[in-house]
Scaffold this motif. Structure first.
Motif: not given
Length: 180
Positions: A140-142, A124-130, A148-150
């Protein structure tokens, strides 16, 4: 053969054209897969899945915009779908995490080491970070992409930065001690 002709031939399931398209773009798309995957083997699996999706959906490409951008988008979405199916984004209770700045001393931290520690982040952290740091997507796009929520996107980014900062600080301390 031009790229447009190659695309048209792929649309009629020409295996030689598909092979040529794979040769043309596999290394670029593999780097995308590697960025979002836990390890090299998983990136290889994600690349294969991405090309299967590309060949199944290539008739949807209407020669508008960058073909390479379209391929990258398919690849990112294919990888993210795998993680959505694995439920890595199930809500966890995280207190509000203070966002930290991540300073990297390029003389002491190699790109290979940085990629390695990013790959070791929880999914969850790796994907959002990348998505946020390396590919420039907004929260918002992520949130839309990962369903997931903002706030979850923001806290996952902050947590990823915190983990990376701590890992790099530990690495630098170890390196300093070894040089004594």
């Amino acid at each position: 053969m031009s790229l447009n002709q190659l695309i048209e031939n792929c649309k009629i399931n020409d295996t030689k054209a598909q092979s040529e398209l794979y040769k043309l773009f596999s290394s670029k798309l593999f780097s995308v897969c590697l960025k979002y995957s836990r390890n090299y083997a998983e990136a290889e699996d994600n690349l294969q899945d991405s090309f299967l999706t590309i060949f199944n959906k290539i008739e949807q490409y209407k020669n508008k915009g960058s073909f390479e951008g379209w391929l990258k988008r398919i690849t990112v979405n294919t990888v993210l779908q795998r993680y959505r199916n694995e439920k890595v984004f199930d809500i966890i209770n995280e207190d509000t995490i203070e966002d930290v700045e991540l300073e990297i001393d390029e003389e002491h931290v190699s790109i290979d080491y940085l990629l390695k520690i990013i790959q070791e982040l929880p999914d969850r952290y790796r994907l959002v970070f990348n998505l946020y740091v390396l590919d420039g997507y907004s929260h918002k796009e992520i949130a839309d992409m990962l369903k997931i929520n903002l706030g979850t996107s923001k806290s996952n980014l902050a947590r990823a930065r915190q983990i990376l900062k701590q890992t790099i600080e530990n690495y630098n301390t170890t390196q300093s001690l070894q040089s004594l």
